[in-house]
Design a protein around this motif. Structure first.
Motif, mmCIF file in Angstrom:
data_model
loop_
_atom_site.group_PDB
_atom_site.id
_atom_site.type_symbol
_atom_site.label_atom_id
_atom_site.label_comp_id
_atom_site.label_asym_id
_atom_site.label_seq_id
_atom_site.Cartn_x
_atom_site.Cartn_y
_atom_site.Cartn_z
ATOM 1 N N LYS A 247 0.835 -1.202 0.000
ATOM 2 C CA LYS A 247 0.000 0.000 0.000
ATOM 3 C C LYS A 247 0.875 1.259 0.000
ATOM 4 O O LYS A 247 0.529 2.255 -0.640
ATOM 5 C CB LYS A 247 -0.933 -0.015 1.206
ATOM 6 N N ALA A 248 2.009 1.218 0.691
ATOM 7 C CA ALA A 248 2.923 2.364 0.697
ATOM 8 C C ALA A 248 3.427 2.642 -0.717
ATOM 9 O O ALA A 248 3.441 3.795 -1.163
ATOM 10 C CB ALA A 248 4.093 2.120 1.638
ATOM 11 N N ILE A 249 3.819 1.587 -1.429
ATOM 12 C CA ILE A 249 4.278 1.743 -2.815
ATOM 13 C C ILE A 249 3.152 2.339 -3.658
ATOM 14 O O ILE A 249 3.369 3.262 -4.444
ATOM 15 C CB ILE A 249 4.735 0.401 -3.412
ATOM 16 N N ASP A 250 1.954 1.808 -3.488
ATOM 17 C CA ASP A 250 0.792 2.302 -4.231
ATOM 18 C C ASP A 250 0.556 3.791 -3.971
ATOM 19 O O ASP A 250 0.366 4.566 -4.907
ATOM 20 C CB ASP A 250 -0.442 1.489 -3.838
ATOM 21 N N PHE A 251 0.609 4.198 -2.715
ATOM 22 C CA PHE A 251 0.399 5.606 -2.361
ATOM 23 C C PHE A 251 1.502 6.490 -2.926
ATOM 24 O O PHE A 251 1.234 7.602 -3.365
ATOM 25 C CB PHE A 251 0.310 5.774 -0.846
ATOM 26 N N GLU B 11 4.646 10.642 0.116
ATOM 27 C CA GLU B 11 6.006 10.594 -0.412
ATOM 28 C C GLU B 11 6.857 9.749 0.516
ATOM 29 O O GLU B 11 6.659 9.776 1.737
ATOM 30 C CB GLU B 11 6.589 12.005 -0.510
ATOM 31 N N PRO B 12 7.814 9.014 -0.044
ATOM 32 C CA PRO B 12 8.668 8.185 0.813
ATOM 33 C C PRO B 12 9.605 9.041 1.659
ATOM 34 O O PRO B 12 10.058 10.095 1.234
ATOM 35 C CB PRO B 12 9.451 7.335 -0.186
ATOM 36 N N LYS B 13 9.873 8.566 2.871
ATOM 37 C CA LYS B 13 10.871 9.204 3.726
ATOM 38 C C LYS B 13 12.251 8.986 3.098
ATOM 39 O O LYS B 13 12.434 8.104 2.250
ATOM 40 C CB LYS B 13 10.837 8.600 5.120
ATOM 41 N N ALA B 14 13.207 9.789 3.525
ATOM 42 C CA ALA B 14 14.552 9.757 2.941
ATOM 43 C C ALA B 14 15.155 8.353 2.950
ATOM 44 O O ALA B 14 15.768 7.933 1.968
ATOM 45 C CB ALA B 14 15.472 10.727 3.670
ATOM 46 N N TYR C 137 13.740 5.523 2.673
ATOM 47 C CA TYR C 137 13.158 4.691 1.621
ATOM 48 C C TYR C 137 13.583 5.159 0.238
ATOM 49 O O TYR C 137 13.707 4.337 -0.674
ATOM 50 C CB TYR C 137 11.639 4.629 1.745
ATOM 51 N N VAL C 138 13.835 6.449 0.089
ATOM 52 C CA VAL C 138 14.392 6.937 -1.180
ATOM 53 C C VAL C 138 15.749 6.282 -1.407
ATOM 54 O O VAL C 138 16.051 5.804 -2.501
ATOM 55 C CB VAL C 138 14.502 8.475 -1.201
ATOM 56 N N PHE C 139 16.572 6.230 -0.364
ATOM 57 C CA PHE C 139 17.885 5.584 -0.480
ATOM 58 C C PHE C 139 17.735 4.098 -0.791
ATOM 59 O O PHE C 139 18.468 3.546 -1.614
ATOM 60 C CB PHE C 139 18.709 5.766 0.792
ATOM 61 N N ALA C 140 16.774 3.441 -0.128
ATOM 62 C CA ALA C 140 16.551 2.011 -0.379
ATOM 63 C C ALA C 140 16.091 1.776 -1.817
ATOM 64 O O ALA C 140 16.548 0.825 -2.477
ATOM 65 C CB ALA C 140 15.516 1.462 0.605
ATOM 66 N N LEU C 141 15.229 2.629 -2.320
ATOM 67 C CA LEU C 141 14.781 2.519 -3.709
ATOM 68 C C LEU C 141 15.939 2.742 -4.675
ATOM 69 O O LEU C 141 16.075 2.020 -5.668
ATOM 70 C CB LEU C 141 13.663 3.530 -3.989
ATOM 71 N N ALA C 142 16.768 3.727 -4.375
ATOM 72 C CA ALA C 142 17.924 4.012 -5.235
ATOM 73 C C ALA C 142 18.860 2.810 -5.289
ATOM 74 O O ALA C 142 19.329 2.420 -6.363
ATOM 75 C CB ALA C 142 18.657 5.256 -4.729
ATOM 76 N N ARG C 143 19.136 2.221 -4.136
ATOM 77 C CA ARG C 143 20.006 1.025 -4.106
ATOM 78 C C ARG C 143 19.373 -0.113 -4.892
ATOM 79 O O ARG C 143 20.039 -0.789 -5.673
ATOM 80 C CB ARG C 143 20.259 0.585 -2.667
ATOM 81 N N PHE C 144 18.078 -0.331 -4.682
ATOM 82 C CA PHE C 144 17.389 -1.423 -5.360
ATOM 83 C C PHE C 144 17.475 -1.272 -6.876
ATOM 84 O O PHE C 144 17.751 -2.233 -7.590
ATOM 85 C CB PHE C 144 15.926 -1.494 -4.921
ATOM 86 N N PHE C 145 17.237 -0.062 -7.374
ATOM 87 C CA PHE C 145 17.220 0.163 -8.820
ATOM 88 C C PHE C 145 18.592 0.504 -9.401
ATOM 89 O O PHE C 145 18.731 0.631 -10.615
ATOM 90 C CB PHE C 145 16.220 1.266 -9.176
ATOM 91 N N GLY C 146 19.601 0.669 -8.540
ATOM 92 C CA GLY C 146 20.947 0.952 -9.033
ATOM 93 C C GLY C 146 21.106 2.343 -9.616
ATOM 94 O O GLY C 146 21.832 2.531 -10.592
ATOM 95 N N VAL C 147 20.396 3.302 -9.023
ATOM 96 C CA VAL C 147 20.492 4.693 -9.464
ATOM 97 C C VAL C 147 20.755 5.561 -8.235
ATOM 98 O O VAL C 147 20.691 5.087 -7.098
ATOM 99 C CB VAL C 147 19.200 5.165 -10.176
ATOM 100 N N SER C 148 21.012 6.838 -8.458
ATOM 101 C CA SER C 148 21.223 7.742 -7.329
ATOM 102 C C SER C 148 19.880 8.229 -6.787
ATOM 103 O O SER C 148 18.866 8.247 -7.500
ATOM 104 C CB SER C 148 22.068 8.946 -7.753
#
Length: 57
Positions: A21-25, A32-35, A37-48
């Motif tokens: 649900k968090a991803i959906d929102f 908006e994701p907290k900082a 989770y932004v870092f976790a998303l960046a690591r997951f996708f291999g981007v900054s």
């Protein structure tokens, strides 16, 4: 990026430690994701994190 890579919201959520649900929102712009989770998303996708935030190409 999630859709381009064919990844489900549920899979991504599990990988970074949030609910589906968090991803959906986030994707709908409701929240908006907290900082962290932004870092976790960046690591997951291999981007900054700047890339995810639209600060760089």
């Amino acid at each position: 990026m999630r859709k381009e890579k064919g990844i489900s919201q549920q899979f991504l959520a599990k990988q970074i430690g949030v609910t589906q649900k968090a991803i959906d929102f986030w994707e709908k712009g409701i929240n908006e994701p907290k900082a962290g989770y932004v870092f976790a998303l960046a690591r997951f996708f291999g981007v900054s994190s700047d890339f995810l935030l639209g600060l760089e190409d």
